[in-house]
Design a protein around this motif. Structure first.
Motif, PDB file in Angstrom:
ATOM      1  N   LEU A   9       0.868  -1.173   0.000  1.00 35.77           N
ATOM      2  CA  LEU A   9       0.000   0.000   0.000  1.00 35.77           C
ATOM      3  C   LEU A   9       0.904   1.222   0.000  1.00 35.77           C
ATOM      4  CD1 LEU A   9      -2.958   0.972   0.162  1.00 35.77           C
ATOM      5  CD2 LEU A   9      -2.651   1.105   2.640  1.00 35.77           C
ATOM      6  N   GLN A  10       0.717   2.086  -0.978  1.00 33.56           N
ATOM      7  CA  GLN A  10       1.505   3.306  -1.106  1.00 33.56           C
ATOM      8  C   GLN A  10       0.550   4.472  -1.295  1.00 33.56           C
ATOM      9  OE1 GLN A  10       3.803   1.766  -4.515  1.00 33.56           O
ATOM     10  NE2 GLN A  10       5.609   2.116  -3.251  1.00 33.56           N
ATOM     11  N   PHE A  11       1.111   5.656  -1.514  1.00 34.35           N
ATOM     12  CA  PHE A  11       0.254   6.798  -1.779  1.00 34.35           C
ATOM     13  C   PHE A  11       0.884   7.714  -2.813  1.00 34.35           C
ATOM     14  CE2 PHE A  11       2.991   8.144   1.658  1.00 34.35           C
ATOM     15  CZ  PHE A  11       3.267   9.488   1.403  1.00 34.35           C
ATOM     16  N   GLU A  12       0.008   8.461  -3.481  1.00 32.23           N
ATOM     17  CA  GLU A  12       0.399   9.446  -4.476  1.00 32.23           C
ATOM     18  C   GLU A  12      -0.204  10.782  -4.065  1.00 32.23           C
ATOM     19  OE1 GLU A  12      -1.215   7.776  -8.081  1.00 32.23           O
ATOM     20  OE2 GLU A  12       0.383   6.279  -8.215  1.00 32.23           O
ATOM     21  N   VAL A  13       0.479  11.861  -4.425  1.00 34.37           N
ATOM     22  CA  VAL A  13       0.079  13.197  -3.995  1.00 34.37           C
ATOM     23  C   VAL A  13      -0.014  14.130  -5.196  1.00 34.37           C
ATOM     24  CG1 VAL A  13       0.759  15.211  -2.599  1.00 34.37           C
ATOM     25  CG2 VAL A  13       1.249  12.904  -1.771  1.00 34.37           C
ATOM     26  N   ASP A  14      -1.064  14.954  -5.213  1.00 33.61           N
ATOM     27  CA  ASP A  14      -1.121  16.067  -6.167  1.00 33.61           C
ATOM     28  C   ASP A  14      -0.758  17.318  -5.364  1.00 33.61           C
ATOM     29  OD1 ASP A  14      -1.883  18.292  -7.760  1.00 33.61           O
ATOM     30  OD2 ASP A  14      -3.200  16.990  -8.925  1.00 33.61           O
ATOM     31  N   LEU A  15       0.533  17.640  -5.361  1.00 34.13           N
ATOM     32  CA  LEU A  15       1.054  18.719  -4.522  1.00 34.13           C
ATOM     33  C   LEU A  15       0.493  20.075  -4.924  1.00 34.13           C
ATOM     34  CD1 LEU A  15       2.916  19.269  -2.150  1.00 34.13           C
ATOM     35  CD2 LEU A  15       4.798  19.535  -3.766  1.00 34.13           C
ATOM     36  N   GLN A  66       8.792  12.464   0.441  1.00 32.30           N
ATOM     37  CA  GLN A  66       9.898  11.583   0.067  1.00 32.30           C
ATOM     38  C   GLN A  66       9.463  10.126  -0.089  1.00 32.30           C
ATOM     39  OE1 GLN A  66      12.856  12.240   3.066  1.00 32.30           O
ATOM     40  NE2 GLN A  66      13.592  14.130   2.142  1.00 32.30           N
ATOM     41  N   ILE A  67       8.490   9.693   0.705  1.00 33.73           N
ATOM     42  CA  ILE A  67       8.089   8.286   0.620  1.00 33.73           C
ATOM     43  C   ILE A  67       6.892   8.057  -0.283  1.00 33.73           C
ATOM     44  CG2 ILE A  67       9.107   7.725   2.853  1.00 33.73           C
ATOM     45  CD1 ILE A  67       6.168   7.518   3.896  1.00 33.73           C
ATOM     46  N   ALA A  68       6.338   9.137  -0.850  1.00 39.21           N
ATOM     47  CA  ALA A  68       5.213   8.998  -1.780  1.00 39.21           C
ATOM     48  C   ALA A  68       5.674   8.259  -3.030  1.00 39.21           C
ATOM     49  CB  ALA A  68       4.654  10.364  -2.154  1.00 39.21           C
ATOM     50  N   ARG A  69       4.802   7.436  -3.559  1.00 35.78           N
ATOM     51  CA  ARG A  69       5.108   6.718  -4.795  1.00 35.78           C
ATOM     52  C   ARG A  69       5.232   7.691  -5.968  1.00 35.78           C
ATOM     53  NH1 ARG A  69       1.424   1.986  -7.578  1.00 35.78           N
ATOM     54  NH2 ARG A  69       0.482   3.604  -8.823  1.00 35.78           N
ATOM     55  N   GLU A  70       4.390   8.710  -5.947  1.00 32.93           N
ATOM     56  CA  GLU A  70       4.409   9.738  -6.993  1.00 32.93           C
ATOM     57  C   GLU A  70       3.977  11.051  -6.379  1.00 32.93           C
ATOM     58  OE1 GLU A  70       2.009  10.948 -11.073  1.00 32.93           O
ATOM     59  OE2 GLU A  70       1.788   8.916 -10.308  1.00 32.93           O
TER      60      GLU A  70
END
Length: 172
Positions: free
Chosen positions: A142-148, A164-168
């Motif tokens: 389980l990972q996560f992605e962010v729309d910064l 830093q640990i976000a997949r994208e």
């Protein structure tokens, strides 16, 4: 302490693809708690409480209840369940489970697009729909992605540790 919690999450994420649903829920709750701890909201939204909201009843909502009363950034964490039509402006984070109806998810996103409420979901394609953080189960972890860009548009700041640990990370 935050780094330890994040590292524990990373270690758990290395488990096999056969992770049971309850383990995914536990990891999801851990991620949501860390998002609360590693995000900074504009000062006008801060009180002595941080509110994590969810839009569906179910096992994940029950597991989120275990976070009620815990500390996050020297604030007491409150868990609140919302139904369509409720005001989500008092939430710092709104979790929209993939079980939520697509039209409702879009309505929540549209309502909150300019409001400092971190929108998070495990729905596939959530960032493409306007969400801020997507939990992604790739079958291995389980990972996560962010729309910064979307996050920063509302005045919310995310910790560099989290990014830093976000997949994208989109919009860096």
């Amino acid at each position: 302490m935050n780094a330890i919690i994040l590292l524990v999450g990373i270690v758990f994420n290395q488990r096999s693809a056969a992770a049971p649903s309850s383990e995914i829920q536990t990891l999801s709750v851990a991620y949501l708690y860390n998002f609360m701890k590693l995000s900074e909201w504009p000062t006008e939204t801060k009180t002595n409480e941080l509110t994590l909201c969810i839009t569906q009843e179910g096992d994940l909502a029950k597991e989120l209840d275990s976070l009620a009363g815990k500390e996050a950034q020297n604030h007491t964490l409150i868990i609140k369940r919302l139904v369509q039509g409720d005001d989500a402006n008092e939430c710092q984070l709104l979790f929209l489970p993939s079980e939520e109806k697509p039209l409702r998810i879009q309505a929540w996103i549209n309502t909150l697009k300019d409001v400092p409420v971190l929108t998070v979901s495990d729905l596939e394609g959530f960032l493409d729909q306007g969400g801020m953080i997507a939990l992604v189960n790739d079958g291995v972890r389980l990972q996560f992605e962010v729309d910064l860009e979307r996050v920063e548009h509302t005045g919310i700041k995310l910790s560099s540790k989290m990014l830093q640990i976000a997949r994208e990370v989109r919009g860096e």
